[in-house]
Design a protein around this motif. Structure first.
Motif, PDB file in Angstrom:
ATOM      1  N   VAL A  67       2.752 -22.004 -41.046  1.00 17.46           N
ATOM      2  CA  VAL A  67       3.286 -20.812 -40.387  1.00 17.46           C
ATOM      3  C   VAL A  67       2.147 -20.061 -39.729  1.00 17.46           C
ATOM      4  O   VAL A  67       1.101 -19.854 -40.324  1.00 17.46           O
ATOM      5  CB  VAL A  67       4.003 -19.897 -41.392  1.00 17.46           C
ATOM      6  CG1 VAL A  67       4.416 -18.580 -40.722  1.00 17.46           C
ATOM      7  CG2 VAL A  67       5.227 -20.613 -41.958  1.00 17.46           C
ATOM      8  N   GLN A  68       2.387 -19.616 -38.499  1.00 14.33           N
ATOM      9  CA  GLN A  68       1.397 -18.825 -37.771  1.00 14.33           C
ATOM     10  C   GLN A  68       2.067 -17.593 -37.183  1.00 14.33           C
ATOM     11  O   GLN A  68       3.211 -17.649 -36.750  1.00 14.33           O
ATOM     12  CB  GLN A  68       0.781 -19.639 -36.637  1.00 14.33           C
ATOM     13  CG  GLN A  68      -0.153 -20.739 -37.105  1.00 14.33           C
ATOM     14  CD  GLN A  68      -0.886 -21.401 -35.957  1.00 14.33           C
ATOM     15  OE1 GLN A  68      -0.354 -21.494 -34.861  1.00 14.33           O
ATOM     16  NE2 GLN A  68      -2.105 -21.831 -36.217  1.00 14.33           N
ATOM     17  N   LEU A  69       1.318 -16.487 -37.186  1.00 14.73           N
ATOM     18  CA  LEU A  69       1.751 -15.262 -36.543  1.00 14.73           C
ATOM     19  C   LEU A  69       0.825 -14.995 -35.368  1.00 14.73           C
ATOM     20  O   LEU A  69      -0.396 -14.938 -35.545  1.00 14.73           O
ATOM     21  CB  LEU A  69       1.725 -14.081 -37.502  1.00 14.73           C
ATOM     22  CG  LEU A  69       2.990 -13.800 -38.323  1.00 14.73           C
ATOM     23  CD1 LEU A  69       3.362 -14.972 -39.207  1.00 14.73           C
ATOM     24  CD2 LEU A  69       2.833 -12.537 -39.133  1.00 14.73           C
ATOM     25  N   GLN A  70       1.377 -14.826 -34.191  1.00 12.44           N
ATOM     26  CA  GLN A  70       0.602 -14.598 -32.984  1.00 12.44           C
ATOM     27  C   GLN A  70       0.900 -13.208 -32.467  1.00 12.44           C
ATOM     28  O   GLN A  70       2.017 -12.927 -32.030  1.00 12.44           O
ATOM     29  CB  GLN A  70       0.945 -15.645 -31.922  1.00 12.44           C
ATOM     30  CG  GLN A  70       0.146 -15.507 -30.641  1.00 12.44           C
ATOM     31  CD  GLN A  70      -1.313 -15.806 -30.833  1.00 12.44           C
ATOM     32  OE1 GLN A  70      -1.689 -16.780 -31.482  1.00 12.44           O
ATOM     33  NE2 GLN A  70      -2.171 -14.954 -30.292  1.00 12.44           N
ATOM     34  N   ALA A  71      -0.122 -12.359 -32.509  1.00 12.94           N
ATOM     35  CA  ALA A  71       0.030 -10.987 -32.043  1.00 12.94           C
ATOM     36  C   ALA A  71      -0.522 -10.845 -30.629  1.00 12.94           C
ATOM     37  O   ALA A  71      -1.485 -11.527 -30.262  1.00 12.94           O
ATOM     38  CB  ALA A  71      -0.692 -10.030 -32.980  1.00 12.94           C
ATOM     39  N   SER A  72       0.078  -9.967 -29.860  1.00 10.85           N
ATOM     40  CA  SER A  72      -0.382  -9.718 -28.500  1.00 10.85           C
ATOM     41  C   SER A  72       0.001  -8.299 -28.084  1.00 10.85           C
ATOM     42  O   SER A  72       0.791  -7.639 -28.761  1.00 10.85           O
ATOM     43  CB  SER A  72       0.241 -10.729 -27.540  1.00 10.85           C
ATOM     44  OG  SER A  72       1.645 -10.618 -27.535  1.00 10.85           O
ATOM     45  N   GLY A  73      -0.578  -7.860 -26.967  1.00  8.69           N
ATOM     46  CA  GLY A  73      -0.190  -6.583 -26.396  1.00  8.69           C
ATOM     47  C   GLY A  73      -1.200  -5.469 -26.515  1.00  8.69           C
ATOM     48  O   GLY A  73      -0.998  -4.382 -25.977  1.00  8.69           O
ATOM     49  N   GLY A  74      -2.292  -5.696 -27.210  1.00 10.76           N
ATOM     50  CA  GLY A  74      -3.304  -4.657 -27.313  1.00 10.76           C
ATOM     51  C   GLY A  74      -4.041  -4.464 -26.005  1.00 10.76           C
ATOM     52  O   GLY A  74      -3.847  -5.199 -25.039  1.00 10.76           O
ATOM     53  N   GLY A  75      -4.899  -3.450 -25.974  1.00  7.54           N
ATOM     54  CA  GLY A  75      -5.670  -3.197 -24.772  1.00  7.54           C
ATOM     55  C   GLY A  75      -6.287  -1.818 -24.775  1.00  7.54           C
ATOM     56  O   GLY A  75      -6.322  -1.137 -25.806  1.00  7.54           O
ATOM     57  N   LEU A  76      -6.760  -1.434 -23.616  1.00  5.41           N
ATOM     58  CA  LEU A  76      -7.388  -0.131 -23.419  1.00  5.41           C
ATOM     59  C   LEU A  76      -6.430   0.765 -22.641  1.00  5.41           C
ATOM     60  O   LEU A  76      -5.916   0.361 -21.587  1.00  5.41           O
ATOM     61  CB  LEU A  76      -8.692  -0.294 -22.653  1.00  5.41           C
ATOM     62  CG  LEU A  76      -9.407   0.985 -22.203  1.00  5.41           C
ATOM     63  CD1 LEU A  76      -9.846   1.806 -23.403  1.00  5.41           C
ATOM     64  CD2 LEU A  76     -10.595   0.634 -21.310  1.00  5.41           C
ATOM     65  N   VAL A  77      -6.206   1.957 -23.148  1.00  5.50           N
ATOM     66  CA  VAL A  77      -5.280   2.883 -22.501  1.00  5.50           C
ATOM     67  C   VAL A  77      -5.820   4.296 -22.662  1.00  5.50           C
ATOM     68  O   VAL A  77      -6.545   4.589 -23.632  1.00  5.50           O
ATOM     69  CB  VAL A  77      -3.870   2.746 -23.105  1.00  5.50           C
ATOM     70  CG1 VAL A  77      -3.859   3.153 -24.568  1.00  5.50           C
ATOM     71  CG2 VAL A  77      -2.850   3.503 -22.309  1.00  5.50           C
TER      72      VAL A  77
ATOM     73  N   SER B 129       3.452  -7.115 -29.770  1.00  2.00           N
ATOM     74  CA  SER B 129       4.419  -8.124 -30.192  1.00  2.00           C
ATOM     75  C   SER B 129       3.763  -9.051 -31.198  1.00  2.00           C
ATOM     76  O   SER B 129       2.551  -9.274 -31.154  1.00  2.00           O
ATOM     77  CB  SER B 129       4.896  -8.957 -29.003  1.00  2.00           C
ATOM     78  OG  SER B 129       5.498  -8.161 -28.027  1.00  2.00           O
ATOM     79  N   CYS B 130       4.572  -9.601 -32.088  1.00  7.58           N
ATOM     80  CA  CYS B 130       4.061 -10.545 -33.081  1.00  7.58           C
ATOM     81  C   CYS B 130       5.156 -11.555 -33.375  1.00  7.58           C
ATOM     82  O   CYS B 130       6.187 -11.215 -33.963  1.00  7.58           O
ATOM     83  CB  CYS B 130       3.644  -9.811 -34.342  1.00  7.58           C
ATOM     84  SG  CYS B 130       3.127 -10.893 -35.687  1.00  7.58           S
ATOM     85  N   ALA B 131       4.905 -12.793 -32.990  1.00  8.58           N
ATOM     86  CA  ALA B 131       5.889 -13.851 -33.175  1.00  8.58           C
ATOM     87  C   ALA B 131       5.422 -14.820 -34.249  1.00  8.58           C
ATOM     88  O   ALA B 131       4.270 -15.270 -34.238  1.00  8.58           O
ATOM     89  CB  ALA B 131       6.100 -14.592 -31.864  1.00  8.58           C
ATOM     90  N   ALA B 132       6.322 -15.162 -35.148  1.00  7.62           N
ATOM     91  CA  ALA B 132       6.047 -16.141 -36.194  1.00  7.62           C
ATOM     92  C   ALA B 132       6.595 -17.499 -35.777  1.00  7.62           C
ATOM     93  O   ALA B 132       7.691 -17.596 -35.220  1.00  7.62           O
ATOM     94  CB  ALA B 132       6.680 -15.707 -37.508  1.00  7.62           C
ATOM     95  N   SER B 133       5.819 -18.531 -36.070  1.00  2.47           N
ATOM     96  CA  SER B 133       6.256 -19.884 -35.739  1.00  2.47           C
ATOM     97  C   SER B 133       5.925 -20.825 -36.888  1.00  2.47           C
ATOM     98  O   SER B 133       5.047 -20.539 -37.706  1.00  2.47           O
ATOM     99  CB  SER B 133       5.577 -20.361 -34.450  1.00  2.47           C
ATOM    100  OG  SER B 133       4.177 -20.394 -34.614  1.00  2.47           O
ATOM    101  N   GLY B 134       6.612 -21.945 -36.931  1.00  2.00           N
ATOM    102  CA  GLY B 134       6.400 -22.910 -37.996  1.00  2.00           C
ATOM    103  C   GLY B 134       7.671 -23.116 -38.792  1.00  2.00           C
ATOM    104  O   GLY B 134       8.762 -22.778 -38.350  1.00  2.00           O
ATOM    105  N   SER B 135       7.520 -23.668 -39.985  1.00  2.36           N
ATOM    106  CA  SER B 135       8.676 -23.959 -40.850  1.00  2.36           C
ATOM    107  C   SER B 135       9.057 -22.701 -41.628  1.00  2.36           C
ATOM    108  O   SER B 135       8.577 -22.472 -42.727  1.00  2.36           O
ATOM    109  CB  SER B 135       8.338 -25.095 -41.802  1.00  2.36           C
ATOM    110  OG  SER B 135       8.074 -26.279 -41.097  1.00  2.36           O
ATOM    111  N   ILE B 136       9.910 -21.907 -41.010  1.00  2.31           N
ATOM    112  CA  ILE B 136      10.334 -20.630 -41.584  1.00  2.31           C
ATOM    113  C   ILE B 136      11.784 -20.727 -42.007  1.00  2.31           C
ATOM    114  O   ILE B 136      12.649 -21.055 -41.200  1.00  2.31           O
ATOM    115  CB  ILE B 136      10.146 -19.499 -40.559  1.00  2.31           C
ATOM    116  CG1 ILE B 136       8.678 -19.371 -40.173  1.00  2.31           C
ATOM    117  CG2 ILE B 136      10.668 -18.178 -41.122  1.00  2.31           C
ATOM    118  CD1 ILE B 136       8.424 -18.496 -38.972  1.00  2.31           C
ATOM    119  N   PHE B 137      12.031 -20.438 -43.269  1.00  2.00           N
ATOM    120  CA  PHE B 137      13.380 -20.546 -43.781  1.00  2.00           C
ATOM    121  C   PHE B 137      14.081 -19.190 -43.827  1.00  2.00           C
ATOM    122  O   PHE B 137      15.306 -19.123 -43.726  1.00  2.00           O
ATOM    123  CB  PHE B 137      13.369 -21.184 -45.175  1.00  2.00           C
ATOM    124  CG  PHE B 137      13.129 -22.661 -45.149  1.00  2.00           C
ATOM    125  CD1 PHE B 137      11.871 -23.177 -44.844  1.00  2.00           C
ATOM    126  CD2 PHE B 137      14.150 -23.553 -45.423  1.00  2.00           C
ATOM    127  CE1 PHE B 137      11.646 -24.539 -44.802  1.00  2.00           C
ATOM    128  CE2 PHE B 137      13.938 -24.922 -45.387  1.00  2.00           C
ATOM    129  CZ  PHE B 137      12.681 -25.412 -45.074  1.00  2.00           C
TER     130      PHE B 137
END
Length: 118
Positions: free
Chosen positions: A1-11, A20-28
């Motif tokens: 299982v992996q969690l991929q976060a995105s969307g950070g930055g300078l503001v 956003s954070c999406a989980a992928s892999g064998s998730i039941f």
């Protein structure tokens, strides 16, 4: 299982970002989802979380400015951050409590940097 976060930055202060954070892999199954943050020299703290039933909880410092939401069909949790302040600057980590083939456990994303300039 992996969690991929995105969307950070300078503001700039007063601006907005959406993480956003999406989980992928064998998730039941997925129970709770949440966002934490850690500023330099400080401990990691809970920003917001959402339970399996959809109930939400926020840190006092972000309540009214941040909104946590999820898409259960995509195993994704979001954090909409409005009216950002310099003190929101930190590395933001997502967390999902989920069940794999063998166990329930807490899984973490890699962290995404949010920097708010004054």
């Amino acid at each position: 299982v992996q969690l991929q976060a995105s969307g950070g930055g300078l503001v700039r202060a007063g601006g907005s970002l959406r993480l956003s954070c999406a989980a992928s892999g064998s998730i039941f199954a997925i129970n709770s989802m949440g966002w934490y943050r850690q500023a330099p020299g400080q401990q990691r703290e809970l920003v917001a979380d959402i339970s399996g039933g959809g109930g939400t909880h926020y840190a006092d410092s972000v309540r009214g400015r941040f909104t946590i939401s999820r898409d259960t069909t995509e195993n994704t949790v979001y954090l909409q951050m409005n009216s950002l302040k310099p003190e929101d600057t930190a590395v933001y980590y997502c967390n999902q409590n989920l069940r794999t083939r063998s166990r329930w456990g807490d899984f973490w994303g890699q962290g995404t940097q949010v920097t708010v300039s004054s």
